[in-house]
Design a protein around this motif. Structure first.
Motif, PDB file in Angstrom:
ATOM      1  N   LEU A   1     -45.131  -8.313  -6.413  1.00 14.62           N
ATOM      2  CA  LEU A   1     -46.338  -8.206  -7.261  1.00 14.62           C
ATOM      3  C   LEU A   1     -46.394  -9.320  -8.301  1.00 14.62           C
ATOM      4  N   THR A   2     -45.243  -9.636  -8.918  1.00 15.03           N
ATOM      5  CA  THR A   2     -45.233 -10.749  -9.881  1.00 15.03           C
ATOM      6  C   THR A   2     -45.597 -12.071  -9.206  1.00 15.03           C
ATOM      7  N   PHE A   3     -45.066 -12.254  -8.010  1.00 12.93           N
ATOM      8  CA  PHE A   3     -45.411 -13.473  -7.275  1.00 12.93           C
ATOM      9  C   PHE A   3     -46.906 -13.510  -6.946  1.00 12.93           C
ATOM     10  N   ARG A   4     -47.457 -12.369  -6.577  1.00 17.07           N
ATOM     11  CA  ARG A   4     -48.899 -12.300  -6.290  1.00 17.07           C
ATOM     12  C   ARG A   4     -49.731 -12.575  -7.532  1.00 17.07           C
ATOM     13  N   ASN A   5     -49.261 -12.060  -8.674  1.00 12.44           N
ATOM     14  CA  ASN A   5     -49.978 -12.308  -9.939  1.00 12.44           C
ATOM     15  C   ASN A   5     -49.963 -13.794 -10.295  1.00 12.44           C
ATOM     16  N   GLN A   6     -48.814 -14.434 -10.078  1.00 18.68           N
ATOM     17  CA  GLN A   6     -48.747 -15.875 -10.346  1.00 18.68           C
ATOM     18  C   GLN A   6     -49.713 -16.648  -9.456  1.00 18.68           C
ATOM     19  N   GLN A   7     -49.793 -16.244  -8.197  1.00 23.88           N
ATOM     20  CA  GLN A   7     -50.742 -16.909  -7.294  1.00 23.88           C
ATOM     21  C   GLN A   7     -52.175 -16.725  -7.774  1.00 23.88           C
ATOM     22  N   LEU A   8     -52.503 -15.521  -8.177  1.00 22.76           N
ATOM     23  CA  LEU A   8     -53.864 -15.254  -8.672  1.00 22.76           C
ATOM     24  C   LEU A   8     -54.164 -16.031  -9.943  1.00 22.76           C
ATOM     25  N   ALA A   9     -53.150 -16.142 -10.827  1.00 23.53           N
ATOM     26  CA  ALA A   9     -53.356 -16.919 -12.055  1.00 23.53           C
ATOM     27  C   ALA A   9     -53.629 -18.378 -11.735  1.00 23.53           C
TER      28      ALA A   9
ATOM     29  N   LYS B   1     -59.939  -6.141 -10.746  1.00 21.57           N
ATOM     30  CA  LYS B   1     -59.273  -5.192  -9.828  1.00 21.57           C
ATOM     31  C   LYS B   1     -57.782  -5.478  -9.715  1.00 21.57           C
ATOM     32  N   LYS B   2     -57.455  -6.763  -9.631  1.00 20.12           N
ATOM     33  CA  LYS B   2     -56.034  -7.118  -9.501  1.00 20.12           C
ATOM     34  C   LYS B   2     -55.264  -6.744 -10.764  1.00 20.12           C
ATOM     35  N   ILE B   3     -55.946  -6.964 -11.940  1.00 23.32           N
ATOM     36  CA  ILE B   3     -55.276  -6.616 -13.208  1.00 23.32           C
ATOM     37  C   ILE B   3     -55.030  -5.111 -13.289  1.00 23.32           C
ATOM     38  N   GLU B   4     -56.021  -4.305 -12.902  1.00 27.81           N
ATOM     39  CA  GLU B   4     -55.841  -2.849 -12.935  1.00 27.81           C
ATOM     40  C   GLU B   4     -54.754  -2.391 -11.971  1.00 27.81           C
ATOM     41  N   GLU B   5     -54.773  -3.001 -10.778  1.00 31.37           N
ATOM     42  CA  GLU B   5     -53.749  -2.624  -9.791  1.00 31.37           C
ATOM     43  C   GLU B   5     -52.351  -2.991 -10.282  1.00 31.37           C
ATOM     44  N   ASN B   6     -52.276  -4.196 -10.915  1.00 31.41           N
ATOM     45  CA  ASN B   6     -50.985  -4.639 -11.449  1.00 31.41           C
ATOM     46  C   ASN B   6     -50.516  -3.713 -12.565  1.00 31.41           C
ATOM     47  N   GLU B   7     -51.449  -3.298 -13.422  1.00 30.45           N
ATOM     48  CA  GLU B   7     -51.097  -2.393 -14.514  1.00 30.45           C
ATOM     49  C   GLU B   7     -50.615  -1.041 -13.974  1.00 30.45           C
TER      50      GLU B   7
END
Length: 776
Positions: A50-58, A102-108
């Motif tokens: 998930l952290t890796f996915r968040n970095q990609q999205l950022a 949506k990604k932020i909510e899912e990550n949270e």
């Protein structure tokens, strides 16, 4: 020691079971810990992804932002393009913003789930670790207890082994003394025979005088009439034995309940009102618990005394109060238990008073304690009364003048009343103790240990009450039977004079019963000594003995198992060969249908192959054919002629197969014949060895007899009691016996040498047969 060993074994089994359970629990906890670690690793991996996915999205958001900036810079130059690009950028922006939200909510949400799972895992891990430590400490304690018990058990075993060795030495010394006593008894018997012969003539004379001039009737005198055997009532004896068995069961139940009551009372003293685990118990309660700990040594003998009393009442005896000697022992055991009750009564009363003076004791609890105070006094008084009447019943077997026969009914009635009084006292104790237990549960310092101990005491008191009620009803129902059956005597008299006369009466009864039994017993057909001796020798040296047959059966079973395995192996081989043959036949059919020329070549090649097979088989079977019979050679000649005359390959193969199957059957029959001969030779060798050992034993016995005979000759020559003629006759008889023994020894030596030669020849023959079997 046996009871101690039994208790140690029982405790050892319980502790072993506890250790095994704790080990199983620790193993299950370790498995749960492993599973939790695996789930934690999975959650950590998901978190990393998930952290890796968040970095990609950022990074993607940054790129989109840069593209937006470039599009805004270009839009200043061209308004139309700006309008269109602004519309596109706004649409993209909105889309990206929604996606980003949506990604932020899912990550949270995933962060929250991961945090909760991590906290739960940590909590579970801490709980499991603490539980594992507790279990490991418990397991270590249990193992220490088990080790100590095993050590004690081994010490008791060594002690018992030493005692056993001492007893064996003692038994050997007693056997020697018994031999000396036998010699003395033989001499005494010889003297007794002489005395009997001398007294017999005098007895006949005196009997003739008594029969002629002294008529006598023993029923006129009670002293002599007591020696007469009364009429035997077998039904009455069986009824008494049945009643004694029921009384034994009730006494056993009462003994078990008393043991439990005293033991749980000891536990109660240790935990209330002061718990010995947290504080020191008062000296009074310590002494009271110490006395209660000795209850088994006073209660167990009651059961043993009743068991001995039950065993003394048999179908053949005459059971009256004058003959029940074991009742005295039971009365003594009851007296010892009464002394124990008297010893613990003051401590028990003082303990209850001390409990009333405690700060935890309420008014209601104090009232219940005072009721139990009175009940314990009543219980001791009832046991004193019961002991008094039972000791009176034991008087006729030791001192008959202490209790008259007219008072038997009074004593039995008072025993029944005492048992009913015991039942009433125990009912009151059960009621008051149940009320006391309910009040003690409401005490603020009451522990689970105290509650369970009270429950155990209540159950033991309930068992005591039930046992006493059963015993009281049993004695009341059979009161008339006890009174009538335990007070009858000889015909014409009213009582036995003394226990000695009752004992003499029982001896007369046994003699009369043995005489009647000997009259009814038919004479058995006897076997002549020579025939029995011959049958014994045949039985000992028979080739069909049980050991030999068992060994042969075992060997045959092993051979059958091996043959079954080989049969399965060759069945599988035959199936595989059959499958290969079908495949080859299928290939041949396909090749024949396709190519006729190849079939012609194959037909030309087949005879050569058959000739090669024939040569190889002749070479391999050349040596066995030499040792075979003429019939096998004739079969080989026929096989050769049929092979050359056979038109196709299949018929030749069938002929070869039948020839080899016949040859294998013949060889197996030869092998079985050789095995049976070897087994027969082995059995004969064993039988001859047995005969040899018997002959050597008989030789040793004859040599010992020879030595004894020579010693007797020397002793007789040295003695001066015999005359010369007697010495000569005895010497001649012993010389004749010596000559006969020497002849017998010579014949035995000759038979021994012959049997040894036969054994050697049979061994050589069996070795030759075994070598032949191995070669085959």
């Amino acid at each position: 020691l046996a009871s101690l060993v039994f208790q140690l074994r029982a405790q050892n089994q319980v502790l072993k079971k506890g250790v095994v359970d704790e080990q199983a629990n620790s193993a299950s906890l370790k498995e749960q810990l492993k599973m939790k670690d695996q789930s934690l690793r999975k959650l950590q991996q998901e978190m990393d992804s998930l952290t890796f996915r968040n970095q990609q999205l950022a990074k993607r958001v940054e790129l989109l932002q840069d593209e937006l900036d470039l599009s805004e810079a270009r839009g200043k130059k061209n308004k139309k393009s700006v309008d269109s690009s602004s519309q596109l950028s706004q649409e993209q922006k909105s889309v990206f913003n929604e996606d980003l939200q949506k990604k932020i909510e899912e990550n949270e949400r995933l962060h929250i789930l991961f945090f909760e799972a991590d906290e739960q895992h940590k909590r579970l891990e801490a709980e499991l670790r603490s539980r594992l430590e507790v279990l490991e400490t418990d397991a270590a304690q249990h193992q220490a207890v088990v080790d100590s018990l095993t050590k004690k058990y081994m010490e008791t075993i060594e002690k018992l082994q030493n005692d056993k060795a001492k007893l064996e030495i003692k038994s050997q010394t007693l056997e020697r003394e018994a031999k000396d006593c036998r010699l003395r008894t033989e001499e005494c018997q010889q003297q007794l025979k002489n005395l009997q012969a001398a007294l017999g003539s005098r007895l006949e004379e005196s009997l003739c005088i008594i029969n002629e001039k002294v008529p006598f009737n023993d029923t006129r005198s009670t002293r002599y009439n007591a020696l007469n055997v009364p009429l035997h009532n077998r039904r009455n004896q069986l009824k008494l034995r049945d009643l004694a068995g029921q009384a034994l069961a009730f006494v056993q139940e009462l003994v078990t309940a008393l043991l439990n009551f005293h033991t749980y009372t000891e536990q109660k003293v240790q935990i209330f009102p002061i718990d010995s685990a947290t504080d020191t118990v008062s000296p009074l309660n310590q002494k009271f618990s110490q006395y209660l700990h000795e209850n088994a040594s006073y209660v167990r003998p009651l059961e043993e005394g009743m068991l001995h009393l039950f065993q003394s009442i048999t179908e053949d005896t005459v059971t009256v109060l004058e003959t029940t000697v074991k009742l005295k022992a039971f009365s003594e055991h009851l007296a010892s238990y009464l002394g124990f009750l008297r010893k613990i009564l003051p401590y028990q009363l003082k303990s209850l008073e001390e409990e009333c003076e405690s700060s935890l004791c309420t008014a209601a609890l104090r009232a219940r304690n005072m009721e139990l105070h009175r009940d314990m006094r009543r219980l001791t008084a009832v046991f004193e009364k019961l002991h008094t009447y039972i000791s009176l019943l034991a008087l006729p077997s030791t001192r008959p003048e202490g209790l008259l026969r007219t008072n038997y009914n009074f004593v039995f009635t008072n025993i029944a009343a005492s048992l009913h009084g015991l039942h009433d006292v125990l009912k009151d104790i059960s009621k008051h103790y149940s009320q006391k237990a309910t009040l003690e549960q409401d005490v603020p310092t009451a522990t689970q240990k105290l509650i369970t101990t009270n429950d155990c005491i209540l159950s033991s008191v309930a068992a005591l009450t039930n046992g006493a009620g059963k015993m009281a009803s049993f004695f009341s129902n059979n009161l008339d039977h006890f009174t009538t059956s335990l007070s009858y005597g000889p015909k014409g008299g009213t009582e036995f004079i003394s226990p000695l006369s009752a004992e003499c009466m029982l001896q007369y009864k046994k003699k009369a019963a043995a005489y009647m039994k000997s009259l009814k017993k038919p004479c058995a057909d006897s076997v002549p000594y020579e025939e029995a001796l011959a049958n014994r020798r045949v039985l000992l040296s028979s080739t069909e003995s049980r050991e030999g047959l068992a060994q042969q059966v075992q060997q045959s079973l092993e051979k059958i198992a091996k043959l079954e395995q080989e049969k399965e192996h060759w069945m599988l081989e035959a199936q595989l060969a059959k499958i290969k043959l079908e495949k080859e036949n299928q290939k041949l059919k396909n090749s024949l249908s396709g190519h006729l020329t190849e079939t012609i070549q194959e037909h030309s090649v087949v005879p050569n192959i058959a000739e090669q097979k024939k040569e190889t088989t002749e070479k391999s079977l050349r040596e066995p054919i030499k040792s075979a019979s003429l019939s096998t050679e004739h079969k080989c000649c026929l096989l050769k002629s049929l092979l050359f005359q056979a038109p196709d390959v299949e018929s030749r193969e069938d002929l070869i197969k039948t020839h080899y199957m016949a040859r294998i059957a013949e060889l197996t029959s030869h092998l079985q014949l050789a095995d049976s001969k070897s087994v027969h030779f082995h059995a004969e060798c064993r039988a001859l060895a047995k005969r040899l050992s018997l002959a050597e034993k008989s030789k040793e016995s004859l040599t010992e007899e020879l030595k004894l005979a020579s010693q007797n000759i020397t002793r007789l020559q040295a003695s001066e009691l015999f005359s010369n003629d007697e010495l000569m006759t005895t010497k001649r008889s012993y010389e004749d016996q010596l000559s006969m023994m020497s002849d017998h020894l010579c014949s035995m030596n000759e038979t021994l040498t012959k049997q040894r030669e036969e054994i050697d020849t049979l061994k050589m023959a069996s070795k030759g047969n075994s070598k032949k079997n191995k070669n085959r």
